[in-house]
Design a protein around this motif. Structure first.
Motif, PDB file in Angstrom:
ATOM      1  N   LEU A 135     -36.000 -29.475  -3.451  1.00  0.00           N
ATOM      2  CA  LEU A 135     -36.816 -28.369  -3.630  1.00  0.00           C
ATOM      3  C   LEU A 135     -38.252 -28.609  -4.122  1.00  0.00           C
ATOM      4  N   ARG A 136     -39.237 -27.722  -3.879  1.00  0.00           N
ATOM      5  CA  ARG A 136     -40.595 -27.958  -4.569  1.00  0.00           C
ATOM      6  C   ARG A 136     -40.420 -27.940  -6.112  1.00  0.00           C
ATOM      7  N   THR A 137     -39.728 -27.162  -6.681  1.00  0.00           N
ATOM      8  CA  THR A 137     -39.568 -26.762  -7.988  1.00  0.00           C
ATOM      9  C   THR A 137     -38.002 -26.917  -8.120  1.00  0.00           C
ATOM     10  N   ARG A 138     -37.554 -28.263  -8.614  1.00  0.00           N
ATOM     11  CA  ARG A 138     -36.127 -28.648  -8.819  1.00  0.00           C
ATOM     12  C   ARG A 138     -35.734 -27.765 -10.065  1.00  0.00           C
ATOM     13  N   PRO A 139     -34.469 -27.560 -10.151  1.00  0.00           N
ATOM     14  CA  PRO A 139     -33.953 -27.062 -11.272  1.00  0.00           C
ATOM     15  C   PRO A 139     -33.921 -27.917 -12.518  1.00  0.00           C
ATOM     16  N   GLU A 140     -33.879 -27.189 -13.746  1.00  0.00           N
ATOM     17  CA  GLU A 140     -33.666 -27.948 -15.107  1.00  0.00           C
ATOM     18  C   GLU A 140     -32.251 -28.288 -15.512  1.00  0.00           C
ATOM     19  N   ALA A 141     -31.424 -27.372 -14.887  1.00  0.00           N
ATOM     20  CA  ALA A 141     -29.969 -27.556 -15.290  1.00  0.00           C
ATOM     21  C   ALA A 141     -29.128 -26.752 -14.031  1.00  0.00           C
ATOM     22  N   VAL A 142     -27.790 -27.258 -13.800  1.00  0.00           N
ATOM     23  CA  VAL A 142     -27.161 -26.953 -13.002  1.00  0.00           C
ATOM     24  C   VAL A 142     -25.693 -26.748 -13.499  1.00  0.00           C
ATOM     25  N   PHE A 143     -25.256 -25.466 -13.030  1.00  0.00           N
ATOM     26  CA  PHE A 143     -23.711 -25.289 -13.176  1.00  0.00           C
ATOM     27  C   PHE A 143     -23.155 -25.299 -11.837  1.00  0.00           C
ATOM     28  N   ALA A 144     -21.986 -26.393 -12.009  1.00  0.00           N
ATOM     29  CA  ALA A 144     -21.208 -26.587 -10.634  1.00  0.00           C
ATOM     30  C   ALA A 144     -19.906 -25.884 -10.900  1.00  0.00           C
ATOM     31  N   ALA A 145     -19.411 -25.068 -10.065  1.00  0.00           N
ATOM     32  CA  ALA A 145     -18.263 -24.574 -10.477  1.00  0.00           C
ATOM     33  C   ALA A 145     -17.038 -25.174 -10.050  1.00  0.00           C
ATOM     34  N   SER A 146     -17.006 -26.451 -10.022  1.00  0.00           N
ATOM     35  CA  SER A 146     -16.032 -27.557 -10.287  1.00  0.00           C
ATOM     36  C   SER A 146     -16.254 -28.697 -10.647  1.00  0.00           C
ATOM     37  N   ASP A 147     -15.439 -29.178 -11.553  1.00  0.00           N
ATOM     38  CA  ASP A 147     -15.747 -30.655 -12.178  1.00  0.00           C
ATOM     39  C   ASP A 147     -15.837 -31.692 -10.781  1.00  0.00           C
ATOM     40  N   SER A 148     -15.074 -31.606  -9.911  1.00  0.00           N
ATOM     41  CA  SER A 148     -15.447 -32.496  -8.881  1.00  0.00           C
ATOM     42  C   SER A 148     -16.473 -32.432  -8.237  1.00  0.00           C
ATOM     43  N   MET A 149     -17.386 -31.144  -8.085  1.00  0.00           N
ATOM     44  CA  MET A 149     -18.675 -31.143  -7.514  1.00  0.00           C
ATOM     45  C   MET A 149     -19.677 -31.490  -8.373  1.00  0.00           C
ATOM     46  N   THR A 150     -19.234 -31.318  -9.790  1.00  0.00           N
ATOM     47  CA  THR A 150     -20.099 -31.755 -10.660  1.00  0.00           C
ATOM     48  C   THR A 150     -20.469 -33.496 -10.883  1.00  0.00           C
ATOM     49  N   ILE A 151     -19.264 -34.118 -10.651  1.00  0.00           N
ATOM     50  CA  ILE A 151     -19.337 -35.507 -10.329  1.00  0.00           C
ATOM     51  C   ILE A 151     -20.328 -35.930  -9.220  1.00  0.00           C
ATOM     52  N   GLY A 152     -19.789 -35.229  -8.135  1.00  0.00           N
ATOM     53  CA  GLY A 152     -20.933 -35.716  -6.896  1.00  0.00           C
ATOM     54  C   GLY A 152     -22.448 -35.404  -7.362  1.00  0.00           C
ATOM     55  N   ALA A 153     -22.556 -34.111  -8.113  1.00  0.00           N
ATOM     56  CA  ALA A 153     -24.039 -33.957  -8.638  1.00  0.00           C
ATOM     57  C   ALA A 153     -24.550 -34.789  -9.180  1.00  0.00           C
ATOM     58  N   LEU A 154     -23.693 -35.584 -10.431  1.00  0.00           N
ATOM     59  CA  LEU A 154     -24.133 -36.605 -11.237  1.00  0.00           C
ATOM     60  C   LEU A 154     -24.480 -37.796 -10.342  1.00  0.00           C
ATOM     61  N   LYS A 155     -23.826 -38.139  -9.236  1.00  0.00           N
ATOM     62  CA  LYS A 155     -24.082 -39.496  -8.526  1.00  0.00           C
ATOM     63  C   LYS A 155     -25.378 -39.236  -7.683  1.00  0.00           C
ATOM     64  N   ALA A 156     -25.599 -37.921  -7.069  1.00  0.00           N
ATOM     65  CA  ALA A 156     -27.052 -37.737  -6.443  1.00  0.00           C
ATOM     66  C   ALA A 156     -28.033 -37.796  -7.432  1.00  0.00           C
ATOM     67  N   ILE A 157     -27.912 -37.203  -8.498  1.00  0.00           N
ATOM     68  CA  ILE A 157     -29.084 -37.272  -9.809  1.00  0.00           C
ATOM     69  C   ILE A 157     -29.344 -38.970  -9.585  1.00  0.00           C
ATOM     70  N   ARG A 158     -28.395 -39.621 -10.255  1.00  0.00           N
ATOM     71  CA  ARG A 158     -28.512 -40.940 -10.326  1.00  0.00           C
ATOM     72  C   ARG A 158     -29.110 -41.751  -9.218  1.00  0.00           C
ATOM     73  N   ALA A 159     -28.810 -41.387  -7.909  1.00  0.00           N
ATOM     74  CA  ALA A 159     -29.225 -42.022  -6.905  1.00  0.00           C
ATOM     75  C   ALA A 159     -30.799 -41.630  -6.446  1.00  0.00           C
ATOM     76  N   ALA A 160     -31.199 -40.501  -7.319  1.00  0.00           N
ATOM     77  CA  ALA A 160     -32.625 -40.136  -6.942  1.00  0.00           C
ATOM     78  C   ALA A 160     -33.389 -40.808  -8.300  1.00  0.00           C
ATOM     79  N   GLY A 161     -32.735 -41.535  -8.909  1.00  0.00           N
ATOM     80  CA  GLY A 161     -33.491 -42.295 -10.130  1.00  0.00           C
ATOM     81  C   GLY A 161     -33.614 -41.480 -11.278  1.00  0.00           C
TER      82      GLY A 161
END
Length: 346
Positions: free
Chosen positions: A238-264
């Motif tokens: 997104l042009r304006t990325r979020p400052e914080a994310v609430f993911a509705a399960s821990d498994s999805m949060t782990i996936g989000a963490l991996k994507a954030i790290r992969a983006a540096g």
């Protein structure tokens, strides 16, 4: 000589029907008589014939745990093994067997055929669909069942759930208190009431803070780690990325963490994360995960206990759980480092 029901009755000085009632844990037996019969059963090493017992009592002493999810998801999502353990413990405590069921496309009809065939005494249905047609069909058959989750069906059914709306709001309110305003969410599959409720908790907290998140700040997942990664990648584009994310399960949060790290990027320095469940892995992540704790084991144990206790209190052949009740278990916000608590408050 192999002991028989008649021999146990003769040695205990009671009728054959009294021995049968003791074996089936019927509440009408006098406590002293029950103790005497059980002592003789133990001394004679008597084991009732399971098939004959089921035929006589019209009970199989088996309940089903129905999981309307793909089998692959059940064995990869940490939620389900914990839920199964809870139901299984309730069964063990009451001398019942547990049968797992992964229903076909139209589960309700298939399940009621099984119950009508006397293979199961009742069901714990592990996930509530937003479409209440299957639950309504199951309820109309008179099948004893307890639902894990909230159903949109408005009839008198018994369910066990956590307050998912409050839990979702709790996670977002914590991020708001820390000063975040650009908060996105990764929802579960929105054909499930638990996912809808957690999303609604997110929206309610944002609106209470007079914030109107853009539509693309709500990304749908399917509870899996993979879907959390894909949803987070969409948020990062997104042009304006979020400052914080609430993911509705821990498994999805782990996936989000991996994507954030992969983006540096880093958590929580660049993007804060809050999950939901508090699975065992949550505290071992780097950084440790802030999450809304629900007792997954407690959901399974309570659902199994409510079903079985009603079955055991009901005379053989009758249908319990006709009145219906909704049991809500509490949630709790567990604050760790992924939300930026240490970064922003010190």
């Amino acid at each position: 000589m192999t002991p028989t029901l008649e021999r146990i009755a003769a040695l205990a000085g009671v009728s054959r029907s009294t021995v049968s009632r003791v074996i089936n844990d019927h509440p009408s037996v006098d406590p002293d008589t029950r103790e005497r019969v059980l002592r003789v059963i133990h001394e004679q090493d008597y084991h009732p014939n399971g098939a004959a017992r089921a035929l006589a009592s019209r009970r199989s002493h088996i309940i089903g745990l129905v999981i309307p999810q793909a089998m692959s998801a059940v064995f990869t999502d940490p939620y389900f093994p914990i839920l199964i353990q809870g139901v299984s413990t309730a069964c063990e405590e009451r001398d019942y067997y547990l049968l797992l069921s992964f229903p076909p496309a139209n589960p309700a009809e298939g399940l009621t055929r099984v119950v009508r065939g006397a293979h199961l005494d009742g069901l714990v249905v592990a996930t509530s669909l937003s479409d209440s047609a299957q639950i309504a069909h199951l309820a109309r058959t008179g099948t004893p069942f307890v639902l894990v989750g909230r159903s949109t069906y408005d009839g008198p059914i018994t369910s066990v759930d956590v307050d998912n709306v409050r839990g979702g709001a709790m996670a977002v309110q914590h991020l708001l208190r820390l000063g975040y305003t650009g908060i996105a969410t990764i929802t579960g599959p929105l054909d499930l009431t638990s996912a809808v409720d957690r999303r609604d908790g997110y929206l309610a907290a944002m609106r209470q803070a007079r914030l109107d998140p853009p539509e693309n700040f709500v990304q749908e997942g399917d509870w899996s780690e993979w879907s959390g990664t894909r949803a987070m990648e969409a948020l990062l584009r997104l042009r304006t990325r979020p400052e914080a994310v609430f993911a509705a399960s821990d498994s999805m949060t782990i996936g989000a963490l991996k994507a954030i790290r992969a983006a540096g990027l880093r958590v929580p320095d660049d993007i804060a994360l809050v999950g939901f469940d508090d699975i065992p892995m949550a505290s071992a992540l780097e950084p440790p995960l802030t999450t809304v704790r629900q007792s997954i084991y407690g959901l399974g144990y309570t659902a199994g206990s409510v079903l079985l206790d009603n079955l055991l209190r009901t005379p053989d052949g009758e249908r319990p759980l006709g009145e219906g009740q909704r049991i809500l278990l509490p949630t709790e916000l567990v604050i760790r480092e992924s939300c930026g608590q240490r970064l922003r408050i010190g």
